[in-house]
Design an enzyme around this catalytic site. Sequence first.
Site, PDB file in Angstrom:
ATOM      1  N   ILE A   1       2.373  -1.335   8.742  1.00  0.00           N
ATOM      2  CA  ILE A   1       1.486  -2.365   8.182  1.00  0.00           C
ATOM      3  C   ILE A   1       0.279  -1.661   7.583  1.00  0.00           C
ATOM      4  O   ILE A   1      -0.809  -1.646   8.178  1.00  0.00           O
ATOM      5  CB  ILE A   1       1.040  -3.366   9.274  1.00  0.00           C
ATOM      6  N   PRO A   2       0.422  -1.034   6.431  1.00  0.00           N
ATOM      7  CA  PRO A   2      -0.720  -0.325   5.851  1.00  0.00           C
ATOM      8  C   PRO A   2      -1.792  -1.318   5.404  1.00  0.00           C
ATOM      9  O   PRO A   2      -1.477  -2.424   4.965  1.00  0.00           O
ATOM     10  CB  PRO A   2      -0.124   0.415   4.661  1.00  0.00           C
ATOM     11  N   HIS A   3      -3.058  -0.904   5.567  1.00  0.00           N
ATOM     12  CA  HIS A   3      -4.166  -1.733   5.090  1.00  0.00           C
ATOM     13  C   HIS A   3      -5.348  -0.822   4.826  1.00  0.00           C
ATOM     14  O   HIS A   3      -5.434   0.261   5.385  1.00  0.00           O
ATOM     15  CB  HIS A   3      -4.519  -2.795   6.137  1.00  0.00           C
ATOM     16  N   PRO A   4      -6.261  -1.262   3.964  1.00  0.00           N
ATOM     17  CA  PRO A   4      -7.409  -0.402   3.644  1.00  0.00           C
ATOM     18  C   PRO A   4      -8.327  -0.270   4.862  1.00  0.00           C
ATOM     19  O   PRO A   4      -8.294  -1.087   5.770  1.00  0.00           O
ATOM     20  CB  PRO A   4      -8.134  -1.146   2.526  1.00  0.00           C
TER      21      PRO A   4
END
Lengths: 225, 274, 564
Positions: A133-136
Amino acid sequence: MLNLDDATKLLSLPKATIRRWIRQGKIPVHEARGEYFFDKKDLEKWARKHNIFLRTNYEKPQSHPSHPEGNLLESMKRGGVFFHVKGETVAEVLKQTVYLTPLPPEVDKEFLVDLLLQREKLGSTGIGAGVAIPHPRYPLEKLFTSAVITTSFLDKPVDFKAIDGQPVFVLFMMLSPTTKLHLHYLSRLSFCLRNQAFTAFLRKCTNPEAFFKEIKQLEASLDGG
Amino acid sequence: MKDELLHVYRNTPFGRETLLNSIYFCKQTKTSLKVYIPEHPQFLMYFQNEIATVELDRAFLRSPKTAREHAEAIITENGMKPNFLEPKRFTASTLPDIPVDFRFMTCPRSISDLSTKISLGHIGPKVRSVIKNAAFPVFIPTPVYKQWKSIAVFFGGSHNAVNAVKLGMEISRCADFPLRLFTQAEKLPQSHYRKILRENHLLGEVENGEIEWIFFEKGKFRENLFAVPHDSLALVGAYGHGVIKEVLFGSMMEEIQTILPNPMLIIGPHCACG
Amino acid sequence: MHRFFLRLHERLQLIIIASIVGLCGGVGSVALNRSLAAVFEWLDTLRGSWYSFLFPAVGAALSSIFLNQIARDGGGHGVPEVIYSISQRGGLLRFRSSFSRLIACLLTIASGGSAGPEAPVVISGASIGSNIGTYFRLKDRQRVIVVGCGAAAAIASIFNAPVTGIVFTLEAILGEWTAVNLIPVAIASVVGTEISRILQGNQIPFQYHAVAISPWNLGACLGLAALTAMGSVALIRTLRFIHRHAPKMIPITWVSAAAGGVLVGVIGLGFPSVLGEGYDVIRCMIAENYSASLLVLGLTVLTKILATSLTIGSGGSGGLFAPCLVIGSFTGQFYHRALVTALPSVSWAGGGYFALLGMAGVISGVLQAPMTGVFLVAEITGSYHFLISVVLVAVISVTVSHFFEPVSVYHQELVSRGELIKPRTDRQILSHLNVLELLETDCQIIHPEMRLKDLVSMIQHSHRNYFPVEDSQSGEFLGMIHLDDIRAYLFDPYLHDTILVEQVMDRDVPRVSLEDDLAYIFEVFDKTHSWSLPVVRDGKFIGLISKATILDHYRKELLVNEEI
């Protein structure tokens, strides 16, 4: 002109306190027929002078509701579902995903990729079972009004240094305006991913409609209790 | 404002009737009862702009030993908890200051004169001064314990009268008693009063029948007062047009209190209710 | 007129009102002064007769009856009432106080009671100020200043001493020196003085002709300061003793006042100079026209102390100002005589000089107000030549008497009731806030038979750490659950179904009520190390009071109190 109720909201203090301040002559007020009126300009001047906080817009602040609402389905539809996303490394698949996502034109895509990679450096977003779950690293406050989740099924599984060491085959990239919203969606998504039938389904999913249908069902069970 | 009614206890059979009236009032309005048993012949009430010095009839101080006991017995017998006010502040050592942040206060028609003087048409000067200055309505009970089963509000269009209607509605909802509005037309058409009600968002209740409006177009007010049920609590606004004007031209409150023996709730010009 | 007035700037409003109050206060003092003189003179013709020792008794009894039965105003010399009203009641005073004390003190003093007219004029001036302020719809903050204006005008007018009026008000009545206070008070004081000058001429009450003062005298001041401090302490203690015991011995006030009066009358037979306000004697002394032996002077000091305490303590009406001056001047005279006897070779300044210093010393010591003593003596004698010695005596006398009697005579009554609240202190802010304003009612109420599971799901949606427990039938408050109490079980799902709320709740949490003041609530907080306390009335929970909310309100209260 404001009445006592307005002033109570403006100062966010109980009525009894404001009445006492009126009696003590601590707050500028006009009296007519036993009721009190406040001149908004006088009140603002007084508040500035005494360094007292006035709520300028005395509705509850709307940009940050205390209990965020919204469902996964909507934000996933906003982000889109993509299959056979190419790339050998984490950086490459993230870049691909960002470029596939429908984003407003003012978003600097390179910068966004950089933010995503910074977060990966702090610790992998691969949560196991082949899902990441990539996120900034920071919420993107100005760019969105609501969260966007992009789902990319990878062409080849990529090593994300996930907790269980398994190579990642699907990414849910989450871009959200506030941390609260981010957590809200994250908790909903993790509810779905705890369902083993769903993770099994992800491995063989091939079209967006089936995917959305599955999400819709899971969310219904979440909201239904 | 504390959700309490202040009752100054007079340790005589007359005082017992008053206390019973207060207890009934508290039960109907779901208000707590706070009883003050005076130990000094005077007490002070510091209102916003005025100090009311209340000199008590000597009967208040008679037999102080049994006062608390009697009051406790009357209150518990009627299913309420005795709750006494101990004055915490004193202006001088024999001058206690009584707080003024109550929801209601019970005053018999006279608090300073002997109870033999209590009769229709007489309201003592101290009770008047409390009414004039207090932020709470004053409950004037009947000399003998009387239960009331409906509410009668006298609506003459003044600011205080609007407050009286609002308070009447609150009590009628709380006690589940019917509410009647009484208006004596004074050379003005009903539409004038209707307009005032509409401006204060009260017309809806009149139109949907929650409030029954009895409008006297003819006759003298004194005679029309017979229409007020004997078992109703009368809500009256006082000094709505300024004290001097009312003394000169007579006021509705004076007429009502001279003629009506009902328990009354008087809403003064500084009332923060409604 | 009101409307026009309300449009003016606040400071201008205050200045106008201060002048009006100054005018009325000044007239009040002059009226009292004149009638005192007139009645005293009228009684003088009868004073030779055998029954004259009963005069003080009749006067005191009449004065007590007038005050308690006719005017129905509480007893006491009045200044504590003014201070109480200023510190806690926004300066509200009853209208009847503006004349009741004047008449009562006229009866007491003119008949020979040993008391002064100053305290009565202070309360009447203050009450006039308060009622004028209310008429102009002033709010508490400004009304307090106007009350001070009344007091200042009264003092300034009775002594023909404008600066003393200002200093006394700021030091003893208002208790704070700020520019906002100073201007209206000064104006009222000036107007009051001017009124008195127009009505009765600009006379210096105790004209003193300065003489050269050698350094020896300055050294001798130290001894005088100690002596005056002793005098002050003696006066304060005797007064307090009689004030405490008189009502116990004779419970009916007018009888006790009369009894005190008889004793004063008897004393007056031996020492006539202790009767009345006693300014004539002082005048003689300052003009160096008074001579008495060392023994007589010493005895006069003691009898004056006793007579004053009897007059005021037993229920007579009047103030301490004038008696202090008399005691001070006799002490000074006594000291001077002692010095001359002991060291005749040194050239001492006259007895008048020491009498003046003694006055400053006793006034300062009794009122705990050194500046008032200094300026009073300087102004009533119209001379600033001996300022150094006066300051020295006043300051030392205050220091010494402070050691024995730390509280000023005006504050004693308030301190003993725990109600002395000085402006701009923590206590003042706490006394303004009340529990009702701080009450938090958005609490989730739980019942004793609830399972932990239900509580956990409640906690999920709550932003609070405290949960009040109520009986589900009677609604009675049973106790509280603090999140800390159940933290250990929260994460153990096996316990969720087995633990009931009543098993983990704290049954004996301290409760507070709506009437409790914040000082007490803080005591409870400190004792229990708790952050929130339940507020309970008639056994039912009505809300929480928590330290965090108090802090928030406290800070806002501080902010609005700032004067900019």
